[in-house]
Design an enzyme around this catalytic site. Structure first.
Site, mmCIF file in Angstrom:
data_model
loop_
_atom_site.group_PDB
_atom_site.id
_atom_site.type_symbol
_atom_site.label_atom_id
_atom_site.label_comp_id
_atom_site.label_asym_id
_atom_site.label_seq_id
_atom_site.Cartn_x
_atom_site.Cartn_y
_atom_site.Cartn_z
ATOM 1 N N LYS A 174 20.951 -28.963 25.952
ATOM 2 C CA LYS A 174 21.049 -29.716 27.204
ATOM 3 C C LYS A 174 20.607 -31.185 27.109
ATOM 4 O O LYS A 174 20.903 -31.982 28.017
ATOM 5 C CB LYS A 174 20.191 -29.042 28.290
ATOM 6 C CG LYS A 174 20.723 -27.714 28.742
ATOM 7 C CD LYS A 174 21.946 -27.878 29.634
ATOM 8 C CE LYS A 174 22.762 -26.633 29.743
ATOM 9 N NZ LYS A 174 24.147 -26.766 29.346
ATOM 10 N N HIS B 258 35.199 -25.757 21.976
ATOM 11 C CA HIS B 258 34.754 -24.365 21.781
ATOM 12 C C HIS B 258 34.851 -23.603 23.093
ATOM 13 O O HIS B 258 34.344 -24.055 24.113
ATOM 14 C CB HIS B 258 33.301 -24.326 21.293
ATOM 15 C CG HIS B 258 33.147 -24.710 19.861
ATOM 16 N ND1 HIS B 258 32.204 -24.154 19.041
ATOM 17 C CD2 HIS B 258 33.828 -25.583 19.101
ATOM 18 C CE1 HIS B 258 32.314 -24.678 17.829
ATOM 19 N NE2 HIS B 258 33.282 -25.554 17.850
ATOM 20 N N TYR C 140 24.188 -17.940 17.730
ATOM 21 C CA TYR C 140 22.759 -17.922 18.041
ATOM 22 C C TYR C 140 22.250 -16.552 17.589
ATOM 23 O O TYR C 140 22.644 -15.531 18.156
ATOM 24 C CB TYR C 140 22.529 -18.091 19.543
ATOM 25 C CG TYR C 140 22.802 -19.490 20.068
ATOM 26 C CD1 TYR C 140 24.093 -19.937 20.313
ATOM 27 C CD2 TYR C 140 21.746 -20.367 20.330
ATOM 28 C CE1 TYR C 140 24.339 -21.217 20.799
ATOM 29 C CE2 TYR C 140 21.979 -21.653 20.817
ATOM 30 C CZ TYR C 140 23.274 -22.068 21.047
ATOM 31 O OH TYR C 140 23.508 -23.339 21.524
ATOM 32 N N PRO D 14 15.848 -27.500 22.192
ATOM 33 C CA PRO D 14 17.280 -27.618 21.915
ATOM 34 C C PRO D 14 18.095 -26.331 22.090
ATOM 35 O O PRO D 14 19.325 -26.373 22.034
ATOM 36 C CB PRO D 14 17.319 -28.077 20.453
ATOM 37 C CG PRO D 14 16.018 -27.657 19.880
ATOM 38 C CD PRO D 14 15.029 -27.686 20.995
ATOM 39 N N TYR E 75 25.551 -22.818 30.326
ATOM 40 C CA TYR E 75 25.783 -23.429 29.012
ATOM 41 C C TYR E 75 26.872 -24.497 29.070
ATOM 42 O O TYR E 75 26.700 -25.592 28.537
ATOM 43 C CB TYR E 75 26.154 -22.323 28.016
ATOM 44 C CG TYR E 75 26.092 -22.765 26.570
ATOM 45 C CD1 TYR E 75 24.885 -22.748 25.878
ATOM 46 C CD2 TYR E 75 27.229 -23.192 25.911
ATOM 47 C CE1 TYR E 75 24.820 -23.151 24.558
ATOM 48 C CE2 TYR E 75 27.176 -23.601 24.583
ATOM 49 C CZ TYR E 75 25.969 -23.581 23.918
ATOM 50 O OH TYR E 75 25.909 -23.992 22.612
#
Ligand code: APR
Ligand code: PHB
Length: 389
Positions: A299, A75, A202, A295, A387
């Site tokens: 990580k 991704h 998200y 979550p 991220y």
């Protein structure tokens, strides 16, 4: 009681314990892995699914990523959805790196298969695991298997037995535990459905957070923020689908993430937890045994992998040179990354969830922050750097 010796006794066959055993083997160091569940259980347990760029590199460089490269989904961006609109964070464009979506249990399967192929010693269904003498040069672990008590003595004991394991307590009250519990949980489902979009979403909505993720071209992974004390029974499938569609709304219209058979459903509490230090004497802790992150930042597994890498390097250096420098600095080296991940996970969690008592003013503040993050290249880069890892 049987008695034997190895160099490193590892408690727990999750990502941290199995990777540590693999890395030690590559350095010529023997270990015994003690796992209280059976093999099927650890290979099926549904957990996290996002590998940082660096995590994929470690697995690749140490020869356990063939299937990951075949089946993992690369991704290059994520979407933040709020105020009825989607905003893409182009992670690869901003950082030159990417994430790979690949289930944690697949990582566990690959590591275990490799350990067994290399003649590794992984013992399942051990009971009553106890750690002894960590303050001495001969720490040991005892356990019960098929009614017989066994003792394995090592130079080091690695506590990789997750949040509910026994090793953290064995370090005694010299450790300090810092924690924060969030007043909500995540309801997670696995669905037999083709992913509708190529990237994770998200979503911050007045009703609460929702996350759209996936595991394969046939399976999606969806999450909904729910109350901290809620039970799966109060979430019949129709309610789950309706709430997902509302929270993922686009332009005022419900957005359906693609229905299919829900074949796994569970509620996960949201907490942050850090043990300081992550070691005592000859006992070193790694992964969830030492720290938990919510979550939202994806990580958890990545921190476990990084701890295993640091710990294997420290132990290898010690055997090779007789110097304990890296063993002694293990906590400081690991915690630097742990706290960075804690901050990022806390930031993502606070920005995206609805907290009890939040009013419209608070929602507008969160939306303004999300607008900033997606409009400013500097902000977006900071998010992407954290991220992709
Ligand atoms: N004795 C032996 N094994 C134990 C004991 C015990 N007393 N208690 C727990 N275990 C085993 C568990 O069954 C599990 O297989 O230790 C292993 C710990 O693995 P994980 O919980 O996966 O922890 P870790 O390897 O640190 O990986 C962290 O797991 O929960 C996720 O989000 C988290 O992705 C992160 C990852
Ligand atoms: C998952 O796919 O399980 C997942 C993805 C991203 C997260 C958390 C979980 O932040």
């Amino acid at each position: 009681m049987t008695d034997e010796r190895t160099q490193v006794v590892i408690i727990g066959a999750g990502p941290a314990g199995l990777l540590l055993s693999h890395l030690l083997h590559l350095a010529g160091i023997t270990s015994v892995v003690l796992e209280d569940r059976d093999r099927t259980h650890i290979e099926q347990r549904v957990r996290a699914g996002v590998l940082e760029h660096g995590t994929t590199e470690i697995l690749t460089q140490t020869g356990v990523a063939d299937r990951l490269h075949r089946e993992g989904l690369v991704h290059e961006g994520i979407e933040l959805r709020f105020d009825g609109a989607g905003h893409r964070i182009p992670m690869t464009e901003l950082t030159g790196r990417h994430i790979t979506v690949y289930g944690q249990q697949e990582v566990v399967k690959d590591l275990l298969a490799r350990r067994l192929a290399d003649g590794g010693d992984v013992r399942f269904e051990v009971a009553q695991v106890q750690v002894h003498d960590v303050g001495t040069a001969e720490p040991s672990v005892t356990y019960l298997s098929e009614g017989v008590r066994h003792r394995v003595v090592g130079d080091v004991v690695a506590g990789c037995d997750g949040f509910h394991g026994v090793s953290r307590a064995a370090a005694g009250d010299t450790l300090r535990h810092l924690h924060r519990t969030y007043p909500f949980a995540w309801l997670g489902v696995l669905v037999h459905a083709e992913p509708r979009t190529r990237e994770l979403i998200y979503a911050a909505h007045e009703n609460g957070f929702a996350l759209y993720s996936m595991r394969s071209p046939e399976v999606t992974r969806l999450y909904l923020q729910v109350g901290a004390d809620e039970r799966v029974d109060s979430w019949p499938q129709d309610r789950i689908w309706a709430e997902l569609a509302v929270r993922f709304s686009l332009d005022g219209e419900p957005w359906d993430p693609g229905r299919g058979e829900i074949f796994d459903i569970a509620i996960t509490p949201m907490r942050s937890f850090v043990t300081e230090p992550m070691q005592r004497g000859r006992l070193l802790l790694a992964g969830d045994a030492a720290h938990i992150v919510p979550p939202t930042g994806a990580k958890g597994m990545n921190l476990a992998v990084h701890d295993a890498l640091l710990m294997s390097r420290a132990i290898e250096h010690w055997y090779r040179t007789g110097e304990e420098t890296l063993v002694n600095s293990y906590t400081a080296d690991a915690l630097a990354r742990v706290w960075r991940a804690q901050h990022f996970s806390w930031w993502m969690t606070s920005m995206l969830h609805r907290f009890p008592g939040d009013d419209l003013f608070q929602h507008r503040l969160q939306t303004a922050q999300l607008a900033n993050v997606t409009a400013s290249r500097a902000y977006a880069t900071a998010l992407a750097e954290n991220y992709v890892g």
